[in-house]
Design an enzyme around this catalytic site. Structure first.
Site, PDB file in Angstrom:
ATOM      1  N   LYS A 171       0.664  -0.910   0.066  1.00 13.58           N
ATOM      2  CA  LYS A 171       0.095   0.188  -0.069  1.00 13.58           C
ATOM      3  C   LYS A 171       0.821   1.041   0.215  1.00 13.58           C
ATOM      4  O   LYS A 171       1.606   1.519   0.890  1.00 13.58           O
ATOM      5  CB  LYS A 171      -0.969  -0.008   1.153  1.00 13.58           C
ATOM      6  CG  LYS A 171      -2.289   0.632   1.067  1.00 13.58           C
ATOM      7  CD  LYS A 171      -2.015   2.286   1.011  1.00 13.58           C
ATOM      8  CE  LYS A 171      -1.742   2.810   2.394  1.00 13.58           C
ATOM      9  NZ  LYS A 171      -1.784   4.309   2.252  1.00 13.58           N
ATOM     10  N   GLN A 231      -0.391   5.331  16.415  1.00 13.93           N
ATOM     11  CA  GLN A 231      -1.780   4.986  16.190  1.00 13.93           C
ATOM     12  C   GLN A 231      -1.980   4.345  14.878  1.00 13.93           C
ATOM     13  O   GLN A 231      -2.944   3.347  15.005  1.00 13.93           O
ATOM     14  CB  GLN A 231      -2.179   6.704  15.860  1.00 13.93           C
ATOM     15  CG  GLN A 231      -2.096   7.516  17.079  1.00 13.93           C
ATOM     16  CD  GLN A 231      -0.521   8.149  17.067  1.00 13.93           C
ATOM     17  OE1 GLN A 231       0.309   7.885  16.510  1.00 13.93           O
ATOM     18  NE2 GLN A 231      -0.326   9.082  18.060  1.00 13.93           N
ATOM     19  N   GLY A 232      -1.353   4.479  13.794  1.00 16.22           N
ATOM     20  CA  GLY A 232      -1.557   3.689  12.636  1.00 16.22           C
ATOM     21  C   GLY A 232      -1.179   2.330  12.835  1.00 16.22           C
ATOM     22  O   GLY A 232      -2.038   1.427  12.438  1.00 16.22           O
ATOM     23  N   GLY A 233      -0.253   1.825  13.623  1.00 20.42           N
ATOM     24  CA  GLY A 233       0.138   0.669  13.869  1.00 20.42           C
ATOM     25  C   GLY A 233      -1.209  -0.040  14.725  1.00 20.42           C
ATOM     26  O   GLY A 233      -1.124  -1.243  14.556  1.00 20.42           O
ATOM     27  N   GLU A 252       6.801  -1.370  13.278  1.00 15.87           N
ATOM     28  CA  GLU A 252       7.952  -0.521  13.932  1.00 15.87           C
ATOM     29  C   GLU A 252       7.489   0.709  14.051  1.00 15.87           C
ATOM     30  O   GLU A 252       6.743   1.281  12.983  1.00 15.87           O
ATOM     31  CB  GLU A 252       9.235  -0.633  13.001  1.00 15.87           C
ATOM     32  CG  GLU A 252      10.395   0.078  13.636  1.00 15.87           C
ATOM     33  CD  GLU A 252      10.566   1.433  13.208  1.00 15.87           C
ATOM     34  OE1 GLU A 252      10.243   2.305  14.022  1.00 15.87           O
ATOM     35  OE2 GLU A 252      11.096   1.885  11.987  1.00 15.87           O
ATOM     36  N   CYS A 289      13.363   7.714  12.741  1.00 18.27           N
ATOM     37  CA  CYS A 289      12.707   6.929  14.071  1.00 18.27           C
ATOM     38  C   CYS A 289      13.622   6.721  14.940  1.00 18.27           C
ATOM     39  O   CYS A 289      13.480   6.525  16.087  1.00 18.27           O
ATOM     40  CB  CYS A 289      12.314   5.525  13.709  1.00 18.27           C
ATOM     41  SG  CYS A 289      13.251   4.597  12.371  1.00 18.27           S
ATOM     42  N   GLU A 381       7.215  11.719  21.652  1.00 20.92           N
ATOM     43  CA  GLU A 381       7.907  11.801  20.545  1.00 20.92           C
ATOM     44  C   GLU A 381       7.152  12.978  19.669  1.00 20.92           C
ATOM     45  O   GLU A 381       5.992  12.630  19.126  1.00 20.92           O
ATOM     46  CB  GLU A 381       8.098  10.436  19.947  1.00 20.92           C
ATOM     47  CG  GLU A 381       8.976  10.690  18.445  1.00 20.92           C
ATOM     48  CD  GLU A 381       8.796   9.087  17.726  1.00 20.92           C
ATOM     49  OE1 GLU A 381       9.557   8.946  16.736  1.00 20.92           O
ATOM     50  OE2 GLU A 381       8.088   8.177  17.843  1.00 20.92           O
TER      51      GLU A 381
END
Length: 487
Positions: A171, A231-233, A252, A289, A381
């Site tokens: 994606k 949030q997405g993970g 990750e 990251c 973060e």
């Protein structure tokens, strides 16, 4: 038939203007078709000769290199990265393809174990047992916004999945769809030239959460590789768990990557440490990251270190953020720190010199140890060139800070003697929450090899036992299988 929002375009990170080209949001029918074709391809890839997988990865590298100028130019536009940064990542991405082409043949993940039969054993005969590793099946991959080449369409998840015999559905990231499209075309051409099954790879565009959720919930998908926000993970992980057949998700998510500066190191190497910190903070304009988001120092050393570092930060230019939403999130993080009690501005880049709407420079804040601990700043973060300096009145308090971290991709110490009492105490604490421990260095910049570990306890990643980069990343997309008495 379910359809999602219509076409969208990419923006130039340096100017905010729309770039040429439009990209269609994948429909549910397109997602279903891609997954079905991947399921068929998985059957053939499962038994493919290692050399065939290797040749395909090498062919992808060749096709990507043939499109180098177009890929680098588009990537530079969509990310705002300086040319040298993009070219360096291009070399990393193509070098990674070459590396995993070799690993596809060497198969370091296939640790076959044999237990010989013993038909004369009493009271029951012992069967012959063979344990080996087999591919999981189609893998859904979500690339990172900050690594559009090395952690994207042809990135770490792609090479690890293909090398172990799994089809991949990527994606694309909505911040750099044009770059993704060029890379996807290279992969498709490599499929054609090497006669790989049609469903070996597919690229789907999309910027709505529903597109991503529809993909990971398709029953043909056997695993998910994700690099992005917590949030997405977590949203994808929730969707995966709600499937009729939950599957592994390897996500990750990033971290604050604390750096601890001992008194001896500051006394002997303050200037070089200040230079290293400033360079690491601004590498990729803080879009890493592994950016050093928290620096911990003894209070008696703080002022001298602050003054030395500010002089270096003042010479650094403002650079574009990766996108408008990321720039807005960065500004919210800055505003939150500016309004907090007991937080002091150490350095704020001069906004009047910016060249574009998303350009941002270094932002550095300081706070006492109790504020950092009690107000949870150690876990906050902010993506971009922002870091926090935590001032501690004693080495005991520096250890107290270390004990607050739950999970981090990296932890770093600058120390003159690894056998000193403080360094030994610090390491024992850091080992509890770190994926990688750095001695007298900086967390940005990471070698890709057999010993690489890029992951860590949550919130660094969802699976602390796996790595998303390096040789061992292949272990995520295989599972053990035991054959009993098989000829």
């Amino acid at each position: 038939m379910t359809t999602f929002p219509v076409d969208f375009s990419a923006t130039c990170a340096a100017t905010g203007e729309l770039l040429p080209g439009t990209f269609a949001e994948a429909t549910s029918d397109q997602i279903h078709s891609a997954c079905q074709r991947a399921a068929v391809a998985a059957i053939e890839l499962r038994s493919a000769e290692p050399q065939r997988l290797s040749e395909f990865l090498s062919a992808v590298a060749t096709e990507v290199r043939a499109r180098r100028e177009a890929i680098v130019e588009r990537c530079e536009q969509e990310t705002g990265y300086v040319r040298a940064r993009v070219e360096g990542e291009f070399e990393r991405a193509t070098g990674q393809l070459d590396l995993f082409a070799r690993l596809a043949v060497e198969r370091p993940w296939d640790r076959t174990a044999e237990d010989p039969a013993d038909p004369d054993r009493k009271p029951f005969p012992k069967p012959r047992m063979t344990r080996r590793f087999v591919p999981l099946g189609p893998v859904a991959v979500f690339g990172a916004c900050n690594f559009p080449l090395a952690i994207s369409v042809i990135g770490n998840d792609f090479v690890a999945a293909i090398a172990t015999g799994n089809p991949v559905i990527v994606k694309s990231h909505p911040s750099h769809p044009g770059t993704c499209e060029l890379l996807g075309q290279a992969v498709k051409e490599a499929i054609r030239k090497t006669s790989m099954p049609d469903g070996t790879f597919e690229l789907l565009h999309g910027r709505t959460p529903q597109t991503s959720l529809t993909l990971v919930q398709h029953p043909a998908i056997s695993a998910v590789g994700f690099t992005g926000s917590p949030q997405g993970g977590r949203a994808l992980a929730k969707a995966v768990l709600e499937r009729d057949n939950p599957i592994p998700i390897f996500a990750e998510l990033g971290s604050t990557n604390p750096v601890f500066l001992t008194r001896e190191a500051i006394a002997n190497r303050m200037t070089s440490i200040a230079e290293g910190f400033a360079a690491s903070l601004r590498f990729g304009n803080g879009h890493m990251c592994t950016k050093p988001g928290v620096v911990v120092i003894h209070d008696d050393d703080a002022e001298a270190f602050i003054n030395a570092t500010k002089q270096i930060l003042a010479r650094q230019p403002d650079l574009p953020m990766l996108s408008g939403p990321i720039a807005e999130a960065f500004d919210r993080g800055v505003a939150k720190l500016r309004s907090a009690a007991e937080v002091k501005e150490l350095f704020i880049a001069d906004a009047s010199s910016t060249d574009g709407p998303w350009h941002r420079g270094a932002h550095w804040f300081g706070m006492p140890v109790e504020t950092a601990i009690n107000d949870h700043w150690l876990h906050s973060e902010t993506f971009g060139p922002l870091s926090i300096l935590v001032r501690c009145p004693s080495e005991h308090d520096m250890i107290r800070v270390a004990e607050q971290f739950h999970g981090s991709l990296t932890s770093t110490i600058h120390c003159e003697d690894a056998k000193s009492a403080f360094c030994r105490r610090w390491r024992a604490v850091a080992e509890r929450f770190s994926g990688r421990i750095v001695f007298n260095g900086w967390p940005t910049g990471m070698e890709i090899g057999a010993a690489t570990q890029h992951g860590g306890p949550f919130p660094a990643s969802l699976d602390a036992s796996s790595t998303s980069v390096g040789h061992s990343s292949t272990e995520r997309f295989v599972r053990p299988l035991c054959y009993q008495n098989w000829p």
